[in-house]
Design a protein around this motif. Structure first.
Motif, PDB file in Angstrom:
ATOM      1  N   LEU A 138       0.815  -1.151   0.008  1.00  0.00           N
ATOM      2  CA  LEU A 138      -0.089  -0.014   0.068  1.00  0.00           C
ATOM      3  C   LEU A 138       0.874   1.085   0.159  1.00  0.00           C
ATOM      4  N   GLY A 139       2.075   1.211   0.682  1.00  0.00           N
ATOM      5  CA  GLY A 139       2.955   2.207   0.755  1.00  0.00           C
ATOM      6  C   GLY A 139       3.564   2.594  -0.629  1.00  0.00           C
ATOM      7  N   ARG A 140       3.685   1.552  -1.312  1.00  0.00           N
ATOM      8  CA  ARG A 140       4.507   1.493  -2.582  1.00  0.00           C
ATOM      9  C   ARG A 140       3.497   2.125  -3.827  1.00  0.00           C
ATOM     10  N   GLY A 141       2.483   1.854  -3.846  1.00  0.00           N
ATOM     11  CA  GLY A 141       1.370   2.671  -4.631  1.00  0.00           C
ATOM     12  C   GLY A 141       1.529   2.299  -6.123  1.00  0.00           C
ATOM     13  N   ARG A 142       2.104   1.202  -6.514  1.00  0.00           N
ATOM     14  CA  ARG A 142       1.964   0.805  -8.104  1.00  0.00           C
ATOM     15  C   ARG A 142       0.598   0.496  -8.512  1.00  0.00           C
ATOM     16  N   ALA A 143       0.398   0.536  -9.761  1.00  0.00           N
ATOM     17  CA  ALA A 143      -0.885   0.168 -10.391  1.00  0.00           C
ATOM     18  C   ALA A 143      -1.521  -0.927  -9.799  1.00  0.00           C
ATOM     19  N   ASP A 144      -0.771  -1.951  -9.507  1.00  0.00           N
ATOM     20  CA  ASP A 144      -1.643  -3.267  -9.076  1.00  0.00           C
ATOM     21  C   ASP A 144      -1.378  -3.357  -7.387  1.00  0.00           C
ATOM     22  N   ASP A 145      -1.159  -2.121  -6.585  1.00  0.00           N
ATOM     23  CA  ASP A 145      -1.124  -2.330  -5.392  1.00  0.00           C
ATOM     24  C   ASP A 145      -2.293  -1.866  -4.613  1.00  0.00           C
ATOM     25  N   ARG A 146      -3.446  -1.926  -5.026  1.00  0.00           N
ATOM     26  CA  ARG A 146      -4.871  -1.652  -4.580  1.00  0.00           C
ATOM     27  C   ARG A 146      -4.919  -2.830  -3.696  1.00  0.00           C
ATOM     28  N   GLU A 147      -5.597  -2.599  -2.394  1.00  0.00           N
ATOM     29  CA  GLU A 147      -5.822  -3.856  -1.318  1.00  0.00           C
ATOM     30  C   GLU A 147      -6.423  -4.944  -1.997  1.00  0.00           C
ATOM     31  N   GLU A 148      -7.449  -4.779  -2.648  1.00  0.00           N
ATOM     32  CA  GLU A 148      -7.955  -6.207  -3.090  1.00  0.00           C
ATOM     33  C   GLU A 148      -7.149  -6.832  -4.157  1.00  0.00           C
ATOM     34  N   VAL A 149      -6.371  -6.006  -4.826  1.00  0.00           N
ATOM     35  CA  VAL A 149      -5.282  -6.687  -5.887  1.00  0.00           C
ATOM     36  C   VAL A 149      -4.228  -7.419  -5.017  1.00  0.00           C
ATOM     37  N   ILE A 150      -3.926  -6.735  -4.127  1.00  0.00           N
ATOM     38  CA  ILE A 150      -2.642  -7.147  -3.278  1.00  0.00           C
ATOM     39  C   ILE A 150      -3.060  -8.379  -2.545  1.00  0.00           C
ATOM     40  N   ARG A 151      -4.339  -8.701  -2.092  1.00  0.00           N
ATOM     41  CA  ARG A 151      -4.820  -9.907  -1.569  1.00  0.00           C
ATOM     42  C   ARG A 151      -5.073 -10.972  -2.506  1.00  0.00           C
ATOM     43  N   GLU A 152      -5.249 -10.611  -3.632  1.00  0.00           N
ATOM     44  CA  GLU A 152      -5.482 -11.572  -4.899  1.00  0.00           C
ATOM     45  C   GLU A 152      -3.789 -12.174  -5.216  1.00  0.00           C
ATOM     46  N   ARG A 153      -3.079 -11.193  -5.223  1.00  0.00           N
ATOM     47  CA  ARG A 153      -1.484 -11.534  -5.425  1.00  0.00           C
ATOM     48  C   ARG A 153      -1.123 -12.252  -4.385  1.00  0.00           C
ATOM     49  N   LEU A 154      -1.401 -12.277  -2.974  1.00  0.00           N
ATOM     50  CA  LEU A 154      -1.041 -13.082  -2.093  1.00  0.00           C
ATOM     51  C   LEU A 154      -1.574 -14.278  -2.223  1.00  0.00           C
ATOM     52  N   ARG A 155      -2.711 -14.454  -2.486  1.00  0.00           N
ATOM     53  CA  ARG A 155      -3.568 -15.816  -2.628  1.00  0.00           C
ATOM     54  C   ARG A 155      -3.031 -16.711  -3.774  1.00  0.00           C
ATOM     55  N   VAL A 156      -2.605 -15.999  -4.926  1.00  0.00           N
ATOM     56  CA  VAL A 156      -2.117 -16.650  -6.166  1.00  0.00           C
ATOM     57  C   VAL A 156      -0.733 -17.361  -5.515  1.00  0.00           C
ATOM     58  N   TYR A 157       0.247 -16.216  -4.790  1.00  0.00           N
ATOM     59  CA  TYR A 157       1.528 -16.519  -4.104  1.00  0.00           C
ATOM     60  C   TYR A 157       1.348 -18.022  -3.434  1.00  0.00           C
ATOM     61  N   ARG A 158       0.334 -17.968  -2.549  1.00  0.00           N
ATOM     62  CA  ARG A 158       0.422 -19.104  -1.688  1.00  0.00           C
ATOM     63  C   ARG A 158      -0.121 -20.315  -2.591  1.00  0.00           C
ATOM     64  N   GLU A 159      -0.967 -20.151  -3.440  1.00  0.00           N
ATOM     65  CA  GLU A 159      -1.439 -21.220  -4.357  1.00  0.00           C
ATOM     66  C   GLU A 159      -0.167 -21.966  -5.431  1.00  0.00           C
ATOM     67  N   LYS A 160       0.184 -21.027  -6.172  1.00  0.00           N
ATOM     68  CA  LYS A 160       1.213 -21.350  -7.241  1.00  0.00           C
ATOM     69  C   LYS A 160       2.610 -21.034  -6.742  1.00  0.00           C
ATOM     70  N   THR A 161       3.121 -20.317  -6.162  1.00  0.00           N
ATOM     71  CA  THR A 161       4.368 -19.993  -5.852  1.00  0.00           C
ATOM     72  C   THR A 161       4.945 -20.816  -4.683  1.00  0.00           C
ATOM     73  N   GLU A 162       4.277 -20.784  -3.688  1.00  0.00           N
ATOM     74  CA  GLU A 162       4.758 -21.719  -2.275  1.00  0.00           C
ATOM     75  C   GLU A 162       5.135 -23.010  -2.664  1.00  0.00           C
ATOM     76  N   PRO A 163       4.392 -23.622  -3.677  1.00  0.00           N
ATOM     77  CA  PRO A 163       5.339 -25.098  -3.621  1.00  0.00           C
ATOM     78  C   PRO A 163       6.620 -25.081  -4.187  1.00  0.00           C
ATOM     79  N   LEU A 164       7.065 -23.877  -4.843  1.00  0.00           N
ATOM     80  CA  LEU A 164       8.626 -23.856  -5.207  1.00  0.00           C
ATOM     81  C   LEU A 164       9.378 -23.924  -4.009  1.00  0.00           C
ATOM     82  N   ILE A 165       8.966 -23.496  -2.874  1.00  0.00           N
ATOM     83  CA  ILE A 165       9.623 -23.660  -1.508  1.00  0.00           C
ATOM     84  C   ILE A 165      10.267 -25.177  -1.230  1.00  0.00           C
ATOM     85  N   SER A 166       9.382 -26.136  -1.408  1.00  0.00           N
ATOM     86  CA  SER A 166       9.991 -27.578  -1.151  1.00  0.00           C
ATOM     87  C   SER A 166      10.657 -27.932  -2.535  1.00  0.00           C
ATOM     88  N   PHE A 167      10.149 -27.516  -3.512  1.00  0.00           N
ATOM     89  CA  PHE A 167      11.002 -27.952  -4.836  1.00  0.00           C
ATOM     90  C   PHE A 167      12.295 -27.529  -4.953  1.00  0.00           C
TER      91      PHE A 167
END
Ligand code: B4P
Length: 197
Positions: A138-167
């Motif tokens: 929210l402090g950064r204020g990029r075009a994709d930094d609105r709160e609902e978009v941030i929450r969606e990016r976090l959801r996508v991170y947990r679903e798609k990117t977190e598996p890379l940690i064990s990988f």
């Protein structure tokens, strides 16, 4: 902790991936590490934002996807990264910031690097509490930094990117660093993690 010169002379690890949630500081730290290791920082997010700003065909394809907080398609990202990794400036190494973000992308990256006869040497995971991730974005204020978009990016991170940690953990490449500290403290911890076995 050694200075830049000591790092250049002393650390053989120069093919590095930055992993972490949106807003964890991957881009911030990639620039510092790139300077310390004397290799380029390659940010896929930055490359895509430049394409959007330039109004290129790639930019037109990714603009809506990014604005929604979704991930750009793996095939398209593979093309973007493959052509970037063909350039001469990555011969001595690179810091990859924001790629890979899915296991499909990690496999594509393996293929690209295998053709060049090299491998990833370390994967640095930045851990930051979720409330802080949202506060930073929210402090950064990029075009994709609105709160609902941030929450969606976090959801996508947990679903798609977190598996890379064990990988990458299973491959013995993962080092985890506390990213909820001042920028310079995080940089020092990352450099220490590059030096560790
Ligand atoms: P990215 O550009 O990668 O952005 P990010 O993950 O949100 O941020 P980052 O972790 O780099 O945080 P930063 O250093 O800026 O991705 C944007 C979008 O591009 C994605 O959502 C996606 O749509 C697309 N995309 C990119 N790569 C893709 C791929 N491989 N596949 C598919 N789609 C892709 O730090 C955030 C803020 O915190 C800054 O304001 C910074 O100043 C501050 N900060 C940093 N460190 C701090 C610290 N230690 N303390 C306090 N503040 C700090």
């Amino acid at each position: 902790m050694g200075g830049v010169a000591e790092v250049k002379g002393g650390l053989p690890v120069r093919r590095v991936i930055m992993l972490g949630a949106p807003g964890s500081g991957k881009g911030t730290q990639a620039l510092h590490l790139a300077e310390s290791l004397a290799v380029p920082a390659i940010s896929t997010g930055e490359m895509l934002r430049e394409a959007v700003a330039a109004g290129s065909e790639l930019g037109a394809r990714v603009e809506g996807v990014m604005a929604a907080g979704a991930l750009v398609a793996d095939d398209l990202m593979g093309e973007v990264v493959a052509s970037r990794l063909e350039r001469d400036d990555v011969r001595a190494g690179f810091i990859l910031d924001g790629y890979p973000r899915t296991t499909g992308q990690a496999e594509t990256l393996d293929g690209i690097l295998a053709r060049a006869g090299v491998k990833i040497e370390r994967v640095l995971l930045l851990e930051v509490p979720e409330a802080e991730l949202i506060r930073r974005a929210l402090g950064r204020g990029r075009a994709d930094d609105r709160e609902e978009v941030i929450r969606e990016r976090l959801r996508v991170y947990r679903e798609k990117t977190e598996p890379l940690i064990s990988f990458y953990r299973e491959r013995g490449l993962l080092a985890t660093v506390d990213g909820y500290q001042p920028v310079a403290t995080v940089t020092a911890a990352l450099i220490a993690a590059l030096g560790a076995d």
